[in-house]
Design a protein around this motif. Structure first.
Motif, PDB file in Angstrom:
ATOM      1  N   UNK A  28       0.770  -1.171   0.006  1.00 20.88           N
ATOM      2  CA  UNK A  28      -0.027  -0.037   0.141  1.00 20.88           C
ATOM      3  C   UNK A  28       0.666   1.354   0.035  1.00 20.88           C
ATOM      4  N   UNK A  29       2.161   1.137  -0.031  1.00 20.99           N
ATOM      5  CA  UNK A  29       3.051   2.222  -0.007  1.00 20.99           C
ATOM      6  C   UNK A  29       4.063   1.997  -1.066  1.00 20.99           C
ATOM      7  N   UNK A  30       3.944   3.085  -2.175  1.00 19.54           N
ATOM      8  CA  UNK A  30       4.730   2.849  -3.354  1.00 19.54           C
ATOM      9  C   UNK A  30       5.217   4.224  -3.986  1.00 19.54           C
ATOM     10  N   UNK A  31       6.099   4.209  -4.558  1.00 19.88           N
ATOM     11  CA  UNK A  31       6.479   5.588  -5.292  1.00 19.88           C
ATOM     12  C   UNK A  31       5.739   5.695  -6.719  1.00 19.88           C
ATOM     13  N   UNK A  32       5.436   6.848  -7.205  1.00 23.34           N
ATOM     14  CA  UNK A  32       4.874   7.236  -8.394  1.00 23.34           C
ATOM     15  C   UNK A  32       6.301   7.643  -9.238  1.00 23.34           C
ATOM     16  N   UNK A  33       5.978   7.099 -10.395  1.00 20.69           N
ATOM     17  CA  UNK A  33       7.020   7.558 -11.583  1.00 20.69           C
ATOM     18  C   UNK A  33       6.998   9.137 -11.863  1.00 20.69           C
ATOM     19  N   UNK A  34       8.234   9.751 -11.972  1.00 21.53           N
ATOM     20  CA  UNK A  34       8.273  11.246 -12.529  1.00 21.53           C
ATOM     21  C   UNK A  34       8.466  11.153 -13.989  1.00 21.53           C
ATOM     22  N   UNK A  35       7.879  12.038 -14.637  1.00 16.04           N
ATOM     23  CA  UNK A  35       7.969  11.968 -16.140  1.00 16.04           C
ATOM     24  C   UNK A  35       9.475  12.468 -16.524  1.00 16.04           C
ATOM     25  N   UNK A  36       9.812  12.206 -17.531  1.00 12.37           N
ATOM     26  CA  UNK A  36      11.080  13.109 -18.076  1.00 12.37           C
ATOM     27  C   UNK A  36      10.659  14.475 -18.451  1.00 12.37           C
ATOM     28  N   UNK A  37      11.331  15.305 -18.731  1.00  8.26           N
ATOM     29  CA  UNK A  37      10.972  16.692 -19.142  1.00  8.26           C
ATOM     30  C   UNK A  37      10.432  16.781 -20.677  1.00  8.26           C
ATOM     31  N   UNK A  38      10.645  15.567 -21.188  1.00  4.06           N
ATOM     32  CA  UNK A  38      10.189  15.372 -22.738  1.00  4.06           C
ATOM     33  C   UNK A  38       8.800  14.664 -22.694  1.00  4.06           C
ATOM     34  N   UNK A  39       8.220  14.259 -21.560  1.00  6.88           N
ATOM     35  CA  UNK A  39       7.087  13.428 -21.442  1.00  6.88           C
ATOM     36  C   UNK A  39       5.858  14.154 -21.802  1.00  6.88           C
ATOM     37  N   UNK A  40       4.958  13.471 -22.754  1.00  6.63           N
ATOM     38  CA  UNK A  40       3.876  14.039 -23.365  1.00  6.63           C
ATOM     39  C   UNK A  40       2.875  13.504 -23.053  1.00  6.63           C
ATOM     40  N   UNK A  41       1.833  14.260 -22.366  1.00  4.38           N
ATOM     41  CA  UNK A  41       0.408  13.742 -21.791  1.00  4.38           C
ATOM     42  C   UNK A  41      -0.389  14.503 -22.581  1.00  4.38           C
ATOM     43  N   UNK A  42      -0.963  13.920 -23.817  1.00  6.85           N
ATOM     44  CA  UNK A  42      -1.816  14.725 -24.598  1.00  6.85           C
ATOM     45  C   UNK A  42      -2.970  15.081 -24.281  1.00  6.85           C
ATOM     46  N   UNK A  43      -3.679  16.006 -25.130  1.00  3.82           N
ATOM     47  CA  UNK A  43      -5.087  16.664 -24.600  1.00  3.82           C
ATOM     48  C   UNK A  43      -5.877  15.458 -24.978  1.00  3.82           C
ATOM     49  N   UNK A  44      -6.865  15.366 -24.057  1.00  4.62           N
ATOM     50  CA  UNK A  44      -8.205  14.259 -24.072  1.00  4.62           C
ATOM     51  C   UNK A  44      -7.668  12.931 -23.229  1.00  4.62           C
ATOM     52  N   UNK A  45      -6.215  12.941 -22.847  1.00  2.00           N
ATOM     53  CA  UNK A  45      -5.753  11.553 -22.015  1.00  2.00           C
ATOM     54  C   UNK A  45      -6.745  11.564 -20.887  1.00  2.00           C
ATOM     55  N   UNK A  46      -6.938  10.294 -20.460  1.00  2.00           N
ATOM     56  CA  UNK A  46      -7.744  10.231 -19.080  1.00  2.00           C
ATOM     57  C   UNK A  46      -6.845   9.914 -18.129  1.00  2.00           C
ATOM     58  N   UNK A  47      -6.896  10.704 -17.006  1.00  4.72           N
ATOM     59  CA  UNK A  47      -5.951  10.669 -15.735  1.00  4.72           C
ATOM     60  C   UNK A  47      -6.687  10.584 -14.487  1.00  4.72           C
ATOM     61  N   UNK A  48      -6.208  10.362 -13.463  1.00  2.00           N
ATOM     62  CA  UNK A  48      -7.004  10.243 -12.182  1.00  2.00           C
ATOM     63  C   UNK A  48      -6.231  11.228 -10.975  1.00  2.00           C
ATOM     64  N   UNK A  49      -7.239  12.076 -10.562  1.00  2.00           N
ATOM     65  CA  UNK A  49      -6.969  12.828  -9.388  1.00  2.00           C
ATOM     66  C   UNK A  49      -7.346  12.211  -8.055  1.00  2.00           C
ATOM     67  N   UNK A  50      -6.546  12.166  -7.073  1.00  2.00           N
ATOM     68  CA  UNK A  50      -6.816  11.549  -5.756  1.00  2.00           C
ATOM     69  C   UNK A  50      -6.725  12.762  -4.563  1.00  2.00           C
ATOM     70  N   UNK A  51      -7.416  12.364  -3.419  1.00  2.00           N
ATOM     71  CA  UNK A  51      -7.230  12.981  -2.237  1.00  2.00           C
ATOM     72  C   UNK A  51      -8.400  12.900  -1.251  1.00  2.00           C
ATOM     73  N   UNK A  52      -8.276  13.541   0.030  1.00  2.00           N
ATOM     74  CA  UNK A  52      -9.334  13.757   0.950  1.00  2.00           C
ATOM     75  C   UNK A  52      -9.878  15.181   0.960  1.00  2.00           C
ATOM     76  N   UNK A  53      -9.971  15.816  -0.055  1.00  2.00           N
ATOM     77  CA  UNK A  53     -10.509  17.140  -0.165  1.00  2.00           C
ATOM     78  C   UNK A  53     -12.165  17.048   0.152  1.00  2.00           C
ATOM     79  N   UNK A  54     -12.474  18.117  -0.257  1.00  2.00           N
ATOM     80  CA  UNK A  54     -14.031  18.428   0.115  1.00  2.00           C
ATOM     81  C   UNK A  54     -14.822  17.601  -0.921  1.00  2.00           C
TER      82      UNK A  54
END
Length: 694
Positions: free
Chosen positions: A565-591
């Motif tokens: 349950x405890x693992x690191x996330x990968x950091x993207x290279x400065x050249x990494x492309x996340x294209x428009x329209x790509x589905x991603x996930x945001x997480x948190x305990x916010x409101x």
């Protein structure tokens, strides 16, 4: 007869005669009978069958057990548990119960090699390893929230444990007991309430083999039945989900199987029959369903009724997004003044016209946007100003504007200074660099646990986002989010620590903060690692007015111990492309909503990356190159207060998760045409690596 001689005899068959990890029992039986070895019982034959697959032959000192199940739960475990099993292990457990009982086995702990071609547990609804009576075959790790639990159809069960891998894993612990056959076979019935829940037999455990059930749902005359499956999983090797000829749910003459992310069905009358069938081989989690009665004249009070029977908010109709899943909310729409009418009849925001994204689905929003004079056409057909060519920046997403240039500043640069002319070469499981540096430091972005797909669920499962961290400030509890980027470093947002409030001094004092890793529930500490913060480093260019360079690094007082349950996330290279329209996930305990209270359970939301041009327009020019927009222009899904500093992560085809953004700022929460704004990690990664040495 010596043991080794017997093993040589039983394994003298050619490999062609060994099919699906078993020898032909008739041939093997004739060998055994002809030699008449002493003290070989019929129950030992199945173990000899699968010993035949060993190469080279091993000494016949079997890991073989005969167990008697009764109503009191008993336990067994893999050899070496929990320290670790050995490679080339072959173990077998035969379990019997009285004739009027079936056998229920659950695995409270299950952690073996993730590749089922190396190590696996196979379970059979018989005492012979015959795939026609296989219940399941599993490997990998399973969280406590999703344990493996299976049931036989009769009073016998066989469990095989086979390992080839030299990689040691803890193994498994299993619990078995006898349960009445009537409990296994009893299912279905008449449901006469106007709402309720029904499930596959023994859910959430695997349903048993050879079971047929039928539910007849009867609601008030004049109303109809709506069934919503909140969990649906009936996957089986070699089954075409368009045919569903083995295990299935049958509703109104249509069979459903496989794994469904969305399944809502509506009856034609006030009576609906739902049938469930499982054959003799391979079972799965099954399903859980909610049913309710509704008035066909007003199926969705104060909401829009999709053709599938789903009810959605009226504001989501004709907003350009397929909220129903069947496009029924986007059909027969009269486009508003701020919308563009696609050739296929859909309405899309005018902001999306000529944004180089196929928003309509038929490219009609991009058809009259051909490249003009002094423009460069990218390899994917997009138009860019001519001066982007060879400007040492990768402006085209496919990199074609820099492909023929001698420089490759914006492509992936190997440790030996070699340039890889490829988009997202980092950690894609292909060695592009001659020194393999593009595949170094890739022990990140993985989720060890095997997780169920919960239909429509927004509460995160345990271990689903193992890089998520909760930051607690003084006695105020959860205040901001963060992500694990190494055993000693967390990534968060600068605005959590540099503020204009009365806490301006207190916020930047490391000792005022505590980090909680591996947390799902704010009120539960099981499996959670608490660490004090040793140092807070905010980006020196952070601007409190514009939120530019909104990034911070937190050094922990002591390293984290990575677990399921405890693992690191990968950091993207400065050249990494996340294209428009790509589905991603945001997480948190916010409101959970604007102005609301913080969540107790970790929340997740799928968002889409929004084109930079559109992002700049809807934020009225407030975004910089260190920012990106994500969410839905229609509103409804967004990060909110308390999510600040948390990660937005995207899944790549390589099987790795990368952090694309850090929750930074936004106007309200989930408002229309007000997407969330995130710090763009790829533009900040060089500073991150410089400060941390990662």
């Amino acid at each position: 007869m010596e043991q080794r001689e017997l093993h040589t005899i039983t394994c003298s068959l050619s490999r062609r005669e060994i099919e699906q990890r078993m020898c032909n029992p008739n041939i093997l039986g004739s060998f055994i009978k002809s030699y008449q070895p002493p003290n070989i019982s019929d129950s030992f034959l199945p173990f000899l069958l699968f010993l035949c697959t060993l190469s080279p032959p091993l000494s016949l000192s079997p890991c073989f057990y005969r167990l008697e199940a009764n109503t009191v739960a008993q336990r067994f475990s893999s050899p070496g548990y929990p320290k670790g099993y050995l490679p080339k292990s072959r173990c077998q457990w035969q379990i019997r119960a009285s004739e009027d009982n079936a056998i229920f086995v659950t695995f409270p702990f299950f952690h073996i090699e993730d590749d089922c071609s190396d190590d696996f547990v196979s379970i059979y609804d018989s005492l012979s390893p015959d795939d026609s009576q296989a219940i399941t075959e599993k490997c990998g790790q399973r969280p406590p929230s999703n344990p493996l639990a299976v049931t036989s159809s009769g009073n016998i069960m066989l469990i095989n444990f086979i390992t080839d891998s030299v990689v040691q894993r803890p193994g498994f612990e299993a619990e078995y007991k006898a349960i009445p056959k009537s409990k296994v076979k009893t299912c279905g019935g008449v449901l006469s309430e106007n709402k309720g829940v029904f499930t596959s037999p023994l859910y959430p455990s695997f349903y048993p083999p050879s079971v047929d059930c039928k539910w007849t749902i009867k609601v008030t005359v004049g109303k109809k039945v709506r069934v919503k499956f909140t969990m649906f999983r009936m996957k089986e090797p070699g089954v075409d989900i368009r045919v569903c000829h083995k295990d299935y749910v049958d509703v109104m003459g249509t069979k459903y199987c496989g794994e469904m992310s969305s399944l809502d069905l509506t009856s034609e009358t006030n009576v609906l029959d739902v049938s469930f069938h499982s054959d003799e081989s391979f079972t799965d989690k099954g399903f859980s369903a909610i049913y309710s009665a509704f008035d066909p004249a007003n199926p969705c009070p104060n909401k829009f009724a999709c053709a599938s029977g789903i009810c959605i908010g009226e504001e989501l109709q004709c907003d350009g997004w397929n909220d129903c899943g069947d496009m029924s909310d986007e059909m027969k729409c009269r486009c508003e003044e701020d919308q563009y009418s696609c050739d296929n009849g859909l309405c899309k925001p005018k902001l999306w016209v000529c944004d180089r994204v196929n928003d309509c689905g038929d490219w009609s929003d991009e058809k009259s946007c051909s490249c003009g004079e002094n423009e460069w056409r990218c390899g994917d057909g997009l138009c860019m100003p001519q001066d982007v060519v060879c400007d040492q920046k990768m402006d085209c997403e496919d990199g074609s504007d820099e492909a023929s240039c001698k420089t490759c500043k914006e492509f992936f640069k190997c440790m030996n200074a070699q340039c890889v002319n490829k988009v997202n070469a980092q950690c894609d499981r292909v060695n592009d660099c001659s020194d393999d540096s593009d595949e170094a430091n890739c022990a990140c972005g993985t989720r060890p646990y095997k997780l169920n797909r919960i239909v429509g669920g927004q509460n995160a499962e345990l271990g689903e986002w193992p890089w998520q961290v909760s930051l607690h400030f003084l006695t105020y509890g959860h205040t901001c989010g963060a992500s694990i980027i190494s055993a000693k470093w967390l990534l968060s947002a600068a605005h959590c620590f540099v503020t204009n409030t009365v806490f301006i001094v207190l916020n930047h004092v490391a000792s005022n903060w505590l980090s909680y890793s591996g947390m799902q529930d704010q009120y539960k500490q099981d499996g959670v690692e608490r660490r004090a913060i040793k140092k807070i480093i905010t980006n020196p260019d952070y601007n409190q007015m514009t939120f530019d360079y909104d990034v911070a690094l937190l050094e922990l007082s002591e390293p984290l111990k990575f677990t399921n349950t405890i693992q690191p996330i990968c950091l993207p290279a400065s050249s990494h492309v996340f294209p428009a329209g790509m589905s991603c996930w945001v997480t948190g305990w916010g409101a959970l909503r604007e102005g609301g209270s913080k969540a107790q359970l970790l929340q997740k939301a799928m968002v889409k990356i929004i084109n930079d041009t559109v992002c700049n327009i809807v934020t009225e020019g407030q975004v910089t190159s260190r920012m990106l927009c994500s969410g839905f222009l229609a509103g409804g899904v967004d990060a909110c207060q308390g999510d600040s500093g948390g990660p937005m992560v995207c899944f790549e085809e390589s099987g790795k998760w990368f952090q694309a953004g850090i929750v930074s700022w936004g106007e309200g929460c989930a408002r229309r045409n007000k997407p969330g704004v995130y710090s763009r990690v790829s533009k900040l990664v060089d500073w991150i690596k410089k400060e941390t040495g990662i």
